[in-house]
Design a protein around this motif. Structure first.
Motif, PDB file in Angstrom:
ATOM      1  N   VAL A  62      58.314 -20.685  14.745  1.00  0.00           N
ATOM      2  CA  VAL A  62      57.198 -21.087  15.612  1.00  0.00           C
ATOM      3  C   VAL A  62      57.418 -20.580  17.032  1.00  0.00           C
ATOM      4  N   THR A  63      58.591 -20.839  17.597  1.00  0.00           N
ATOM      5  CA  THR A  63      58.853 -20.473  18.985  1.00  0.00           C
ATOM      6  C   THR A  63      58.977 -18.964  19.180  1.00  0.00           C
ATOM      7  N   SER A  64      59.459 -18.268  18.155  1.00  0.00           N
ATOM      8  CA  SER A  64      59.755 -16.848  18.309  1.00  0.00           C
ATOM      9  C   SER A  64      58.667 -15.922  17.790  1.00  0.00           C
ATOM     10  N   VAL A  65      57.865 -16.376  16.836  1.00  0.00           N
ATOM     11  CA  VAL A  65      56.896 -15.475  16.210  1.00  0.00           C
ATOM     12  C   VAL A  65      55.461 -16.014  16.303  1.00  0.00           C
ATOM     13  N   ILE A  66      55.219 -17.161  15.657  1.00  0.00           N
ATOM     14  CA  ILE A  66      53.841 -17.653  15.562  1.00  0.00           C
ATOM     15  C   ILE A  66      53.285 -18.007  16.930  1.00  0.00           C
ATOM     16  N   GLY A  67      54.064 -18.736  17.732  1.00  0.00           N
ATOM     17  CA  GLY A  67      53.616 -19.135  19.059  1.00  0.00           C
ATOM     18  C   GLY A  67      53.216 -17.950  19.930  1.00  0.00           C
ATOM     19  N   PRO A  68      54.093 -16.948  20.092  1.00  0.00           N
ATOM     20  CA  PRO A  68      53.728 -15.782  20.906  1.00  0.00           C
ATOM     21  C   PRO A  68      52.494 -15.034  20.405  1.00  0.00           C
ATOM     22  N   ILE A  69      52.341 -14.916  19.089  1.00  0.00           N
ATOM     23  CA  ILE A  69      51.154 -14.241  18.551  1.00  0.00           C
ATOM     24  C   ILE A  69      49.886 -14.990  18.959  1.00  0.00           C
ATOM     25  N   LEU A  70      49.904 -16.314  18.770  1.00  0.00           N
ATOM     26  CA  LEU A  70      48.742 -17.125  19.144  1.00  0.00           C
ATOM     27  C   LEU A  70      48.444 -17.015  20.637  1.00  0.00           C
ATOM     28  N   GLU A  71      49.478 -17.076  21.450  1.00  0.00           N
ATOM     29  CA  GLU A  71      49.277 -17.035  22.895  1.00  0.00           C
ATOM     30  C   GLU A  71      48.723 -15.692  23.359  1.00  0.00           C
ATOM     31  N   GLU A  72      49.180 -14.610  22.758  1.00  0.00           N
ATOM     32  CA  GLU A  72      48.659 -13.300  23.155  1.00  0.00           C
ATOM     33  C   GLU A  72      47.207 -13.126  22.728  1.00  0.00           C
ATOM     34  N   VAL A 123      43.005 -25.365  20.683  1.00  0.00           N
ATOM     35  CA  VAL A 123      43.025 -26.667  21.360  1.00  0.00           C
ATOM     36  C   VAL A 123      43.299 -27.788  20.357  1.00  0.00           C
ATOM     37  N   ILE A 124      42.626 -27.741  19.223  1.00  0.00           N
ATOM     38  CA  ILE A 124      42.845 -28.757  18.180  1.00  0.00           C
ATOM     39  C   ILE A 124      44.287 -28.742  17.723  1.00  0.00           C
ATOM     40  N   MET A 125      44.848 -27.550  17.559  1.00  0.00           N
ATOM     41  CA  MET A 125      46.247 -27.430  17.149  1.00  0.00           C
ATOM     42  C   MET A 125      47.176 -28.085  18.176  1.00  0.00           C
ATOM     43  N   GLN A 126      46.890 -27.868  19.471  1.00  0.00           N
ATOM     44  CA  GLN A 126      47.743 -28.413  20.514  1.00  0.00           C
ATOM     45  C   GLN A 126      47.763 -29.942  20.500  1.00  0.00           C
ATOM     46  N   PHE A 127      46.612 -30.551  20.227  1.00  0.00           N
ATOM     47  CA  PHE A 127      46.519 -32.011  20.258  1.00  0.00           C
ATOM     48  C   PHE A 127      46.740 -32.653  18.886  1.00  0.00           C
ATOM     49  N   SER A 128      46.948 -31.838  17.867  1.00  0.00           N
ATOM     50  CA  SER A 128      47.073 -32.374  16.505  1.00  0.00           C
ATOM     51  C   SER A 128      48.343 -33.183  16.301  1.00  0.00           C
ATOM     52  N   THR A 129      49.338 -33.008  17.178  1.00  0.00           N
ATOM     53  CA  THR A 129      50.592 -33.751  17.028  1.00  0.00           C
ATOM     54  C   THR A 129      50.375 -35.256  17.168  1.00  0.00           C
ATOM     55  N   LEU A 176      54.687 -29.109  13.637  1.00  0.00           N
ATOM     56  CA  LEU A 176      54.412 -27.936  14.454  1.00  0.00           C
ATOM     57  C   LEU A 176      54.401 -26.666  13.611  1.00  0.00           C
ATOM     58  N   ILE A 177      55.315 -26.569  12.677  1.00  0.00           N
ATOM     59  CA  ILE A 177      55.333 -25.414  11.768  1.00  0.00           C
ATOM     60  C   ILE A 177      54.030 -25.346  10.984  1.00  0.00           C
ATOM     61  N   PHE A 178      53.628 -26.496  10.424  1.00  0.00           N
ATOM     62  CA  PHE A 178      52.401 -26.555   9.623  1.00  0.00           C
ATOM     63  C   PHE A 178      51.166 -26.250  10.471  1.00  0.00           C
ATOM     64  N   SER A 179      51.057 -26.886  11.638  1.00  0.00           N
ATOM     65  CA  SER A 179      49.857 -26.729  12.467  1.00  0.00           C
ATOM     66  C   SER A 179      49.757 -25.333  13.067  1.00  0.00           C
ATOM     67  N   PHE A 180      50.874 -24.788  13.529  1.00  0.00           N
ATOM     68  CA  PHE A 180      50.853 -23.443  14.109  1.00  0.00           C
ATOM     69  C   PHE A 180      50.518 -22.395  13.053  1.00  0.00           C
ATOM     70  N   LEU A 181      51.108 -22.531  11.872  1.00  0.00           N
ATOM     71  CA  LEU A 181      50.837 -21.572  10.803  1.00  0.00           C
ATOM     72  C   LEU A 181      49.384 -21.659  10.352  1.00  0.00           C
ATOM     73  N   SER A 182      48.875 -22.875  10.232  1.00  0.00           N
ATOM     74  CA  SER A 182      47.467 -23.069   9.845  1.00  0.00           C
ATOM     75  C   SER A 182      46.535 -22.462  10.885  1.00  0.00           C
ATOM     76  N   ALA A 183      46.830 -22.717  12.166  1.00  0.00           N
ATOM     77  CA  ALA A 183      46.006 -22.176  13.249  1.00  0.00           C
ATOM     78  C   ALA A 183      46.045 -20.653  13.254  1.00  0.00           C
ATOM     79  N   LEU A 184      47.223 -20.085  13.003  1.00  0.00           N
ATOM     80  CA  LEU A 184      47.354 -18.632  12.979  1.00  0.00           C
ATOM     81  C   LEU A 184      46.487 -18.021  11.886  1.00  0.00           C
TER      82      LEU A 184
END
Length: 235
Positions: A127-137, A13-19, A42-50
């Motif tokens: 982000v769209t192809s790798v990190i995002g899907p991993i986080l969502e699953e 949730v924090i990652m989503q609103f961090s923008t 987004l690259i930085f926040s998604f990678l950090s969240a992962l």
């Protein structure tokens, strides 16, 4: 849910609103224009969240030697490949239903927006192809669906988690498509008892969709213009 799972959800949730704060910060640091600042944040926040989520979930990722109901690795790999086509098929059926029942035209503004960012900053594809899907699953299948499945039957748990998955994408026009995709990934998870299966299927599908949008962007736009012209002439 386990306490660590709540921490995982909170991180997401924090990652989503961090923008809200992150993008202006990067922009003021000289990363311009704003589309590029958005991409890099987004690259930085998604990678950090992962990284944080994988640390929090390390206990859940350990193989349980006492479980014998999981699919074997070869079978899991086959389901991963088949899952890509199953997800695309479900997406296609949902798209047809949207069009026939509600008159919703094909094409997603959300996807087009992400493709535009990827064109400006190719690294964003990660982000769209790798990190995002991993986080969502991990969030929507491993934690949310997994928690619901312990209390309800598969259909109800899959529908609830898939609708929430769709809502989070903030593309309410195509909420049926996202729900169908979430339902498919939940099925793959239950079928194989391995979260890696829907992860691979999700990553592969997103990669395919993004690459098609990038490589055939001009052809897709020409096709859409032709369709709109024919509709205008017919009207």
């Amino acid at each position: 849910m386990e306490k660590r799972h709540w921490y995982v959800v909170l991180t997401y949730v924090i990652m989503q609103f961090s923008t809200i704060l992150g993008v202006p910060l990067f922009y003021n640091l000289g990363i311009q224009p704003k589309e590029v600042a958005l991409a890099y944040w987004l690259i930085f926040s998604f990678l950090s969240a992962l990284i944080i989520i994988l640390i929090l979930m390390r206990k859940d990722m350990r193989p349980d030697q006492l479980r014998d109901d999981r699919s074997s690795l070869p079978v899991a790999l086959l389901w991963s490949v088949f899952g890509v086509f199953l997800a695309l098929f479900a997406q296609g059926i949902a798209g047809v239903l949207e069009n026939k029942l509600f008159g919703i035209e094909p094409g997603s503004e959300n996807t087009e927006f992400l493709v535009e960012i990827a064109m400006a900053t190719p690294l964003f594809i990660v982000v769209t192809s790798v990190i995002g899907p991993i986080l969502e699953e991990v969030i929507f299948r491993k934690i949310l669906f997994g928690s619901l499945y312990k209390r309800f039957n598969f259909i109800l748990a899959a529908v609830i988690s898939s609708i929430i998955f769709a809502i989070v994408h903030m593309d309410f026009t195509h909420i049926l498509i996202y729900t169908a995709m979430g339902f498919t990934f939940a099925y793959l998870y239950v079928k194989t008892k391995r979260i890696i299966v829907p992860i691979i299927a999700h990553v592969s599908m997103n990669t395919f969709v993004v690459l098609v949008q990038l490589v055939f962007k001009d052809e897709i736009e020409k096709y859409q213009q032709q369709v709109e012209s024919m509709q205008f002439i017919f009207f």
